[in-house]
Write a protein that holds these residues in place. Structure first.
Motif, short mmCIF file in Angstrom:
data_model
loop_
_atom_site.label_atom_id
_atom_site.label_comp_id
_atom_site.label_asym_id
_atom_site.label_seq_id
_atom_site.Cartn_x
_atom_site.Cartn_y
_atom_site.Cartn_z
N UNK A 278 -53.51 -11.76 -18.93
CA UNK A 278 -53.39 -11.92 -20.38
C UNK A 278 -52.75 -10.70 -21.02
N UNK A 279 -53.10 -9.49 -20.54
CA UNK A 279 -52.51 -8.27 -21.09
C UNK A 279 -51.01 -8.21 -20.84
N UNK A 280 -50.59 -8.58 -19.64
CA UNK A 280 -49.16 -8.59 -19.34
C UNK A 280 -48.43 -9.61 -20.21
N UNK A 281 -49.06 -10.74 -20.45
CA UNK A 281 -48.43 -11.74 -21.30
C UNK A 281 -48.29 -11.24 -22.74
N UNK A 282 -49.34 -10.54 -23.25
CA UNK A 282 -49.26 -10.01 -24.61
C UNK A 282 -48.21 -8.90 -24.72
N UNK A 283 -48.12 -8.02 -23.71
CA UNK A 283 -47.10 -6.97 -23.75
C UNK A 283 -45.70 -7.56 -23.71
N UNK A 284 -45.54 -8.62 -22.95
CA UNK A 284 -44.24 -9.27 -22.90
C UNK A 284 -43.89 -9.88 -24.25
N UNK A 285 -44.89 -10.47 -24.91
CA UNK A 285 -44.65 -11.04 -26.22
C UNK A 285 -44.31 -9.95 -27.25
N UNK A 286 -45.03 -8.82 -27.20
CA UNK A 286 -44.75 -7.73 -28.14
C UNK A 286 -43.35 -7.15 -27.92
N UNK A 292 -36.69 -8.69 -31.38
CA UNK A 292 -36.29 -9.59 -32.46
C UNK A 292 -36.25 -8.86 -33.80
N UNK A 293 -37.20 -7.96 -34.05
CA UNK A 293 -37.18 -7.19 -35.29
C UNK A 293 -35.96 -6.29 -35.36
N UNK A 295 -33.09 -6.86 -34.14
CA UNK A 295 -31.89 -7.65 -34.43
C UNK A 295 -31.85 -8.15 -35.86
N UNK A 296 -33.03 -8.32 -36.48
CA UNK A 296 -33.06 -8.92 -37.82
C UNK A 296 -33.28 -7.93 -38.96
N UNK A 297 -33.66 -6.68 -38.66
CA UNK A 297 -33.98 -5.76 -39.76
C UNK A 297 -32.74 -5.36 -40.55
N UNK A 298 -31.57 -5.29 -39.90
CA UNK A 298 -30.35 -4.95 -40.62
C UNK A 298 -30.00 -6.03 -41.62
N UNK A 299 -30.13 -7.28 -41.20
CA UNK A 299 -29.84 -8.38 -42.13
C UNK A 299 -30.83 -8.40 -43.29
N UNK A 300 -32.08 -8.10 -43.01
CA UNK A 300 -33.06 -8.06 -44.11
C UNK A 300 -32.74 -6.96 -45.10
N UNK A 301 -32.31 -5.80 -44.61
CA UNK A 301 -31.97 -4.70 -45.52
C UNK A 301 -30.75 -5.05 -46.36
N UNK A 302 -29.79 -5.76 -45.77
CA UNK A 302 -28.60 -6.17 -46.53
C UNK A 302 -28.98 -7.15 -47.62
N UNK A 303 -29.90 -8.07 -47.34
CA UNK A 303 -30.31 -9.02 -48.37
C UNK A 303 -31.05 -8.32 -49.50
N UNK A 304 -31.88 -7.34 -49.19
CA UNK A 304 -32.59 -6.60 -50.23
C UNK A 304 -31.61 -5.80 -51.09
N UNK A 305 -30.62 -5.21 -50.46
CA UNK A 305 -29.64 -4.46 -51.22
C UNK A 305 -28.81 -5.37 -52.11
N UNK A 306 -28.49 -6.59 -51.61
CA UNK A 306 -27.72 -7.53 -52.43
C UNK A 306 -28.52 -7.99 -53.65
N UNK A 337 -37.19 0.11 -45.99
CA UNK A 337 -36.55 -1.02 -45.33
C UNK A 337 -37.30 -1.51 -44.11
N UNK A 338 -38.32 -0.76 -43.66
CA UNK A 338 -39.08 -1.19 -42.49
C UNK A 338 -38.41 -0.91 -41.17
#
Length: 346
Positions: A278-286, A292-293, A295-306, A337-338
């Motif tokens: 279970x621990x290995x599965x959770x580490x893999x998920x994290x 994923x964060x 890859x998406x944080x730049x787009x989120x910052x651009x939307x906030x700036x817009x 921006x996180x």
């Protein structure tokens, strides 16, 4: 040479011979063609499309008369006579010629050799069949060899066949004489059919997957017949798959208890492995979530700036560095921006 002896040119045959009058069919065809040509000419003058050609009249019935049976000459040739030397074409050379006169209808329908393993066509090692033996005799011979190999039917050993005392021939539970000889040969276990059904917690059979997952045994241990004898049976899910390996439950429990010391220790090891999984599965998920964060944080910052309408360059305001307990990484996060920054100490 005198003119009296000079040969004269014969007159032309067509000059003196008169043509026969046309038949009514020819007259009808001539008149039809004339009217057709006239209709085409009038249509062209008026600028109209040319009319379609009328359908041809049906043929006369005189031409379709069948030959009467009385005019057919009789023949003395029998059916199939003279065809002994005929050979099929190359593309039809691969065919099976059945002698229907030697076949018998058993009223069993049409079944393949896979559906009917006792069929004559399903006899194994057909290449080794003697020339003077029929298919039926060869099939019976193969079936007899199979029963002798599996010790079934007439070849099943009797109770007196065991070279042992009466105590060693009787069942462990009820002292009956009708013990399962196959279990005695494979598992070295003397038990009758009645006791096997009455004590399933002891004499039930376990598959290889159940023994590996429930009792935490390894494949080398399960393959070793000196440690754990097993009974092989055809796979019930698909005949082409590997044979199913069955183990006696009380023998598996005895070996697992000897390996882990006790059932409580085995249960603790099972819980430990479950928690680690279970621990290995959770580490893999994290890890996947962190990627994923990123890859998406730049787009989120651009939307906030817009939304704010600002065009100035963003400067990160880092918070307190936090060290991850599971991975040991130090991560700083921007308060606006996180954005997360991983720090590595080299």
């Amino acid at each position: 040479m005198s003119s009296a002896n000079r040969p004269s040119t014969p007159p032309r045959q067509g000059a003196s011979a008169s043509k026969p009058p046309p038949t009514p069919e020819q007259v009808r065809r001539i008149e039809t063609n004339r009217l057709r040509a006239k209709a085409i000419r009038d249509a062209l003058q008026r600028g109209e499309p040319i009319p379609a050609t009328p359908a041809a009249p049906p043929p006369s019935s005189d031409g379709n008369k069948k030959r009467p049976f009385s005019t057919i000459e009789p023949t003395s040739r029998k059916g199939g006579e003279g065809r002994e030397n005929l050979r099929p074409m190359k593309k039809f050379a691969k065919y099976v010629e059945y002698d229907l006169s030697k076949m018998s209808d058993t009223k069993g329908g049409f079944m393949s050799t896979e559906d009917d393993p006792h069929s004559v066509l399903a006899a194994e090692n057909l290449r080794d069949k003697p020339a003077g033996m029929t298919l039926e005799e060869w099939a019976r011979h193969q079936k007899r060899i199979k029963l002798q190999k599996e010790k079934q039917g007439a070849f099943e050993p009797a109770i007196s066949a065991f070279d042992a005392t009466d105590e060693e021939k009787s069942c462990w539970e009820c002292k009956a004489k009708e013990i399962d000889w196959k279990w005695k040969e494979v598992f070295k276990c003397r038990v009758c059919e009645k006791c096997k059904k009455e004590n399933p917690e002891k004499y039930s059979l376990l598959t290889k997957t159940e023994a590996r997952e429930d009792y935490l045994l390894t494949d080398p241990e399960l393959r070793d017949e000196d440690i754990l004898p097993h009974l092989e049976q055809p796979n019930p899910h698909k005949s082409t798959w590997s044979n199913m390996m069955l183990y006696l439950k009380y023998q598996v429990e005895e070996f697992a208890k000897k390996k882990w010391g006790s059932f409580e220790a085995m249960d603790a090891e099972f819980e430990k492995r479950t928690a680690e999984k279970k621990r290995r599965s959770e580490n893999k998920f994290k890890t996947k979530l962190r990627e994923l964060k990123k890859r998406t944080r730049v787009d989120a910052w651009k939307r906030e700036r817009a939304k704010g309408g600002g065009t100035t360059k963003h400067e990160h305001i880092w918070g307190t560095a936090v060290q991850q307990g599971d991975t040991g990484e130090t991560i700083k996060t921007c308060e606006e921006c996180g954005f997360e920054l991983e720090e590595w100490v080299i």
